[in-house]
Each structure stands twice: as structure tokens, then as C-alpha cells.
Design an enzyme around this catalytic site. Structure first.
Site, mmCIF file in Angstrom:
data_model
loop_
_atom_site.group_PDB
_atom_site.id
_atom_site.type_symbol
_atom_site.label_atom_id
_atom_site.label_comp_id
_atom_site.label_asym_id
_atom_site.label_seq_id
_atom_site.Cartn_x
_atom_site.Cartn_y
_atom_site.Cartn_z
ATOM 1 N N GLY A 130 0.840 -1.186 0.000
ATOM 2 C CA GLY A 130 0.000 0.000 0.000
ATOM 3 C C GLY A 130 0.875 1.236 0.000
ATOM 4 O O GLY A 130 2.049 1.185 0.390
ATOM 5 N N GLN A 168 2.841 9.856 1.692
ATOM 6 C CA GLN A 168 4.137 9.203 1.742
ATOM 7 C C GLN A 168 5.063 9.632 0.607
ATOM 8 O O GLN A 168 6.270 9.458 0.702
ATOM 9 C CB GLN A 168 3.974 7.681 1.734
ATOM 10 C CG GLN A 168 3.353 7.155 3.012
ATOM 11 C CD GLN A 168 3.257 5.656 2.989
ATOM 12 O OE1 GLN A 168 2.303 5.096 2.470
ATOM 13 N NE2 GLN A 168 4.273 5.000 3.529
ATOM 14 N N CYS A 197 6.493 -0.236 7.480
ATOM 15 C CA CYS A 197 5.988 0.972 6.818
ATOM 16 C C CYS A 197 7.078 1.546 5.939
ATOM 17 O O CYS A 197 8.232 1.652 6.362
ATOM 18 C CB CYS A 197 5.549 1.994 7.866
ATOM 19 S SG CYS A 197 4.892 3.521 7.156
ATOM 20 N N LEU A 198 6.703 1.939 4.739
ATOM 21 C CA LEU A 198 7.660 2.543 3.819
ATOM 22 C C LEU A 198 8.188 3.877 4.331
ATOM 23 O O LEU A 198 9.248 4.325 3.892
ATOM 24 C CB LEU A 198 7.022 2.710 2.439
ATOM 25 C CG LEU A 198 6.581 1.416 1.755
ATOM 26 C CD1 LEU A 198 5.853 1.731 0.459
ATOM 27 C CD2 LEU A 198 7.750 0.481 1.529
ATOM 28 N N HIS A 252 -3.946 0.737 7.820
ATOM 29 C CA HIS A 252 -2.616 1.343 7.804
ATOM 30 C C HIS A 252 -2.580 2.551 6.858
ATOM 31 O O HIS A 252 -2.116 3.630 7.231
ATOM 32 C CB HIS A 252 -1.595 0.282 7.377
ATOM 33 C CG HIS A 252 -0.186 0.752 7.362
ATOM 34 N ND1 HIS A 252 0.746 0.343 8.285
ATOM 35 C CD2 HIS A 252 0.472 1.589 6.526
ATOM 36 C CE1 HIS A 252 1.914 0.907 8.017
ATOM 37 N NE2 HIS A 252 1.765 1.673 6.939
ATOM 38 N N GLU A 253 -3.073 2.355 5.631
ATOM 39 C CA GLU A 253 -3.027 3.448 4.649
ATOM 40 C C GLU A 253 -3.962 4.590 5.041
ATOM 41 O O GLU A 253 -3.624 5.765 4.867
ATOM 42 C CB GLU A 253 -3.347 2.929 3.244
ATOM 43 C CG GLU A 253 -2.380 1.876 2.733
ATOM 44 C CD GLU A 253 -0.911 2.241 2.865
ATOM 45 O OE1 GLU A 253 -0.552 3.422 2.738
ATOM 46 O OE2 GLU A 253 -0.101 1.324 3.115
ATOM 47 N N HIS A 269 -2.402 6.947 7.432
ATOM 48 C CA HIS A 269 -1.508 7.926 6.797
ATOM 49 C C HIS A 269 -2.270 9.185 6.380
ATOM 50 O O HIS A 269 -1.742 10.291 6.474
ATOM 51 C CB HIS A 269 -0.832 7.324 5.562
ATOM 52 C CG HIS A 269 0.371 6.503 5.864
ATOM 53 N ND1 HIS A 269 1.494 6.998 6.491
ATOM 54 C CD2 HIS A 269 0.631 5.199 5.611
ATOM 55 C CE1 HIS A 269 2.393 6.045 6.609
ATOM 56 N NE2 HIS A 269 1.892 4.936 6.085
#
Length: 188
Positions: free
Chosen positions: A46, A51, A99-100, A141-142, A145
């Protein structure tokens, strides 16, 4: 399509609520194409627009179910409904997230087992997705963000000192840090 740098914890765009998308044009299509390209290159399951430094309420996702069914798409201006979240200690093997924007580290976090996401696609067609398990976790999660929350912000208190130690050790927590998928050797 362009792979874009991924912002690392500390960049203000990651810690503020993103704004709704109001213009659906070719620029939005290019942004979403770049998000897919970046997510795939990272690789991730994702990616939220903040991000990559864009404070808009958009996320992309890709997930293969146990039966081999591929779930891949974009949700614009999402609304998230979730089931209850257990107060039990998260399982360090089965409930660890990465997480990225906090690359290379994983921590256990309880999430709701079920989630419903609604929103629109690039053509403003309504989207309604019911998810469970890891697919539901991806949406939660997304979506976080988009509200300016990283998963490490939601960890149980016993994990927070380690997160702060990592930030200090690697120099995160300040504006302007990013990494480039396919070029930088980071493991998210």
C-alpha cells in the site's frame, strides 16, 4: 510513470491530515500512476499520497489473497469503518507491520480483523470494499496515513522507547528525509 521518493518519519506531510481530492484530471491520473509505480518498486502492499509528499486523501493497494486472487486498486477520499480491536497483546509474528515511511523496522500492532472502505476511483465511480485479515490491515494502515498517523504512533507503550531510539540512532524525525525505491538499500 515516475518512481517518487518516499518521505521518512519527521516530514510534516506525514504528520498532518491530508485534504480531500476535489479535482479529477490528468494530473490526478499521473499522480496515481506514479503511486502504483512507487509502491511496486519499494515494494509495498500500500502507499498513501502523503508518503510521496502529496497531502491528498488517496491510497493505492495491492494484495494477493491466499486463494491467489489479486486485489489491486486506488481509493480516493476514502471513508473507513472497522470492527472492534482487541485489547490483547499483539502477536509479534502474525501482527507485525512495517511501513515505507519507517523503513527497515517492524513492530506488532493490533488492528481490527474487518474493515469496510468506501470512496471513489479515478473516474469518480463509487467504491465499496469489505476486507478482513491482512487486507483489512492494509486499509487501516493506509487510511491512518491520510489522518497524519504512522503505525508506530499507535504502538503499545512498551514499544515506544525502541521507536524513539531508532529515530535518534538513524537521524529520523526531521523534515526533508526520504528514500528512493530501487536506488536506496532500505528494507520496509
Amino acid at each position: 510513470m515516475t518512481i517518487r521518493p518516499i518521505c521518512i518519519s519527521g516530514n510534516p506531510v506525514l504528520h498532518n491530515r491530508a485534504s480531500e481530492v476535489t479535482v479529477f484530471d490528468e494530473n490526478l491520473r499521473e499522480l496515481v500512476a506514479d503511486m502504483f509505480e512507487t509502491m511496486d518498486a519499494a515494494p509495498g502492499v500500500g502507499l498513501a499520497a502523503p508518503q510521496i509528499g502529496v497531502a491528498k486523501r488517496i491510497f493505492t493497494y495491492t494484495w494477493t489473497e491466499d486463494d491467489g486472487a489479486l486485489k489491486r486498486g486506488v481509493v480516493i477520499n476514502p471513508v473507513l469503518e472497522i470492527g472492534p480491536i482487541s485489547a490483547e497483546m499483539p502477536d509479534e509474528d502474525d501482527e507485525s507491520e512495517g511501513c515505507l515511511s519507517f523503513p527497515g523496522y517492524r513492530f506488532p500492532l493490533k488492528r481490527a480483523e474487518r474493515a469496510i472502505v468506501t470512496g471513489v476511483d479515478l473516474d469518480q465511480n463509487p467504491i465499496h470494499i469489505e476486507a478482513q485479515g491482512w487486507f483489512a490491515r492494509i486499509f487501516q494502515h493506509e487510511y491512518d496515513h491520510l489522518d497524519g498517523t504512522l503505525y508506530v504512533d499507535k504502538l503499545r507503550d512498551e514499544f515506544k522507547p525502541e521507536v524513539e531510539e531508532i529515530k535518534q540512532e538513524v537521524g529520523w524525525g526531521i523534515d526533508g528525509l526520504s528514500w528512493m525505491p530501487g536506488k536506496d538499500d532500505l528494507d520496509a
